[in-house]
Structure formats: structure tokens, C-alpha cells
Enzyme design. Sequence first.
Site, PDB file in Angstrom:
ATOM      1  N   ALA A  14       0.819  -1.217   0.000  1.00 28.58           N
ATOM      2  CA  ALA A  14       0.000   0.000   0.000  1.00 28.58           C
ATOM      3  C   ALA A  14       0.851   1.265   0.000  1.00 28.58           C
ATOM      4  O   ALA A  14       0.314   2.370  -0.031  1.00 28.58           O
ATOM      5  CB  ALA A  14      -0.943   0.006   1.200  1.00 28.58           C
ATOM      6  N   GLY A  15       2.178   1.113   0.053  1.00 24.66           N
ATOM      7  CA  GLY A  15       3.057   2.268  -0.032  1.00 24.66           C
ATOM      8  C   GLY A  15       3.150   2.794  -1.453  1.00 24.66           C
ATOM      9  O   GLY A  15       2.589   2.222  -2.398  1.00 24.66           O
ATOM     10  N   ILE A  17       5.670   2.914  -3.678  1.00 29.35           N
ATOM     11  CA  ILE A  17       6.281   2.025  -4.659  1.00 29.35           C
ATOM     12  C   ILE A  17       5.401   0.803  -4.879  1.00 29.35           C
ATOM     13  O   ILE A  17       5.179   0.369  -6.017  1.00 29.35           O
ATOM     14  CB  ILE A  17       7.695   1.608  -4.223  1.00 29.35           C
ATOM     15  N   GLY A  18       4.897   0.224  -3.787  1.00 29.70           N
ATOM     16  CA  GLY A  18       4.024  -0.937  -3.903  1.00 29.70           C
ATOM     17  C   GLY A  18       2.804  -0.648  -4.762  1.00 29.70           C
ATOM     18  O   GLY A  18       2.436  -1.443  -5.641  1.00 29.70           O
ATOM     19  N   VAL A 132      14.144  -3.885  -2.404  1.00 24.87           N
ATOM     20  CA  VAL A 132      14.023  -2.507  -2.883  1.00 24.87           C
ATOM     21  C   VAL A 132      14.191  -1.529  -1.726  1.00 24.87           C
ATOM     22  O   VAL A 132      14.765  -0.451  -1.885  1.00 24.87           O
ATOM     23  CB  VAL A 132      12.668  -2.287  -3.587  1.00 24.87           C
ATOM     24  N   ASP A 162      19.545   2.827 -10.731  1.00 20.05           N
ATOM     25  CA  ASP A 162      20.749   3.608 -11.006  1.00 20.05           C
ATOM     26  C   ASP A 162      21.210   3.404 -12.447  1.00 20.05           C
ATOM     27  O   ASP A 162      21.634   4.351 -13.114  1.00 20.05           O
ATOM     28  CB  ASP A 162      21.839   3.219 -10.015  1.00 20.05           C
ATOM     29  N   HIS A 190      23.970   0.954  -3.569  1.00 22.52           N
ATOM     30  CA  HIS A 190      22.948   1.934  -3.948  1.00 22.52           C
ATOM     31  C   HIS A 190      23.026   3.098  -2.956  1.00 22.52           C
ATOM     32  O   HIS A 190      22.285   3.178  -1.985  1.00 22.52           O
ATOM     33  CB  HIS A 190      21.560   1.303  -3.936  1.00 22.52           C
TER      34      HIS A 190
END
Length: 329
Positions: A14-15, A17-18, A132, A162, A190
Site C-alpha cells: 500500500a506504499g 512504490i508498492g 528494494v 541507477d 545503492h
Amino acid sequence: MMKEPVRVAVTGPAGNIGYAILFRIASGAMFGPDQPVHLSLLERPNPRSSAALKGVMMELADCAFPLLKSMRAEQDPREAFRDADYALLIGARPRGPGMERADLLEANAAIFREQGRALNETASRNVKVIVVGNPCNTNAWIAMKNAPDLAPECFSAMLRLDQNRAMAMLAEKTRTDVTDIRHMAVWGNHSPSMAPDIWNATVKGEPADNFVTDQWIREEFIPTVGKRGSAIIAARGASSAASAASAAVDHMHDWALGADDWVTMGVPSDGSYGVPEGMIFGFPCIAKGDGTYEIVKGLTLNEEQQARIAKNIADLEEEMAAVKAFVPD
């Protein structure tokens, strides 16, 4: 003819990115137009997160994706990862303005220890895991070390973002298309110390560094790629979301199905290029198309590249030492 469905676990669904990635998984962008999926969505056990995930699942249902055969919400990572063929570990405490990597390490180490243990207990023995959530190299290492019954090669960290950033910047500079850029890689961590490798890249089949100046490489290209995440946070007040989701799709798609060019993956080192064995490090890789990869061998690295790789090794060793309490002896 459709293939047998695969089980895909996603944390933090639910974020930002998700949310950006789930619809692309369900549409076939990650695993292909003939690959049905079962989604298992792991969210934090609190009312706000549960409500947000319910809304996301309602939207997924409303899309009527032919490839989405089922989805379920879970709060126990062992259930979320049960029989998972693929796991996208996205959920993590995000980096905010002024937040240092040390803060991220402490906040996230316990999360990835628990998830590593859960993957070890219930996931497919051939599961492919991409981390991630940042700091992704060290988080992937924590998860890997807490999953001793899974092969280290099951775990990877996302440096594809990247690579994508480096390709886009070089294409813009040379007034070419990103499809004209090949053999672009990003070595290491990263983090701002990452080492974008323009010296092994090509533009329309010619050495990339023939098209640009050394000054541009050192003063613009390398620092801009390394600090792009911070620049996006400063511009939009939040971490990269859609671009990170797109890179995760690229990473897992190529790992599962293969690619016709090098792909940058954070993977356990086999000792190549002086990187300590077992360290999760960004390498140029060849994705073979059968779900396996190999690190590109035999590349010539100049003194600057070697120094940047050494800096990344030192940074990662420091991070790994800081989270030593979260991995088994």
C-alpha cells in the site's frame, strides 16, 4: 497457452512504490503476457495500513486483469511468503529529508532479519528475492544471512534504478535514444558512492566516453547519478516511487526471462573484481533467460573505477559491521 500461475509476494503493497508496481505485475509487465500470478500482499498490522491495502486490492479487482488469478492480504511474513516463487521486499522505513543512512540501517535491520527468516521457513527453495527497501544492499545481505537454507543466489538488491538513470542521462547528453545505450553498469552500493561505469558502455556501438568529456563524466554524470534520489526527495518531498517501481519490474523481468544486454544487479559476490565473497554488490550481469544470471567477467577497469569500487567495498563493510547483531554468527 497460459503457463501455470506463479506466486508473487510483495511487502509494503500500500506504499507508494508498492502501489505503483502491483498493477504492472498484474498486467503482465513483469513476467510476460502469458504468465498468470497469485499475489500475496504483506502489510503492517495497523488499521491505517490495512484500510489502505483494502483500497488497493479493490482497485486491482476493478481492473479485471486476466492474469491476476488471486490475491490475499497477510500480516504474518511466513504466510505471505509461503510457497512464493518471487518476493519483492519493498516495505521499509523510507528515507526522509536529512535522514542519514545510519538511521535507515537501524530502523530496517530488524525488518529484514524477520523477513529473511520467514523466507527461509516457507518460500519456494528457488525463490527469487529483490530487495528494494533502502539501504537495499545491506538489507538484502541481512535477509540472505537469515535464510541459510536458501541459496545466496536467491537474493538480490535493486541497482537497476541507477542503471536506468545513467542510461537516460547519457542518452540525453548524446542526443540519442536509451535503446542506443548498451553495456551500462553501476558498480557497488545503492548510495551516493555508487560507481556508474561509462567506460565500458557504448552509444550506437561506439565507446560512450568518445561522445563526452572527462570533465562531464566526473563533474556531472557520476555525481548526478549518485545523488539523483536525494534530488528527487528535494523536488517532490518524497522518495522515488514510480521510477523505483519501474526499475524493480525491469530487474525481475530480466532475471526471470532474460535480457539481450547487461543488467545491473546487486548480487552476492563470487570474489570477482576484488569484491569480498558474499557481499551484496552491484555488478554488470548477464541474465540467461532460464532464471539464472552470471556476473560479467574480464572487464578492464581504470584506476578511477578501481578506486570507486574500493570505496563502495569499504562503505558496505562499514554498514555490514553496523548490523552484525542482526545476522547469525
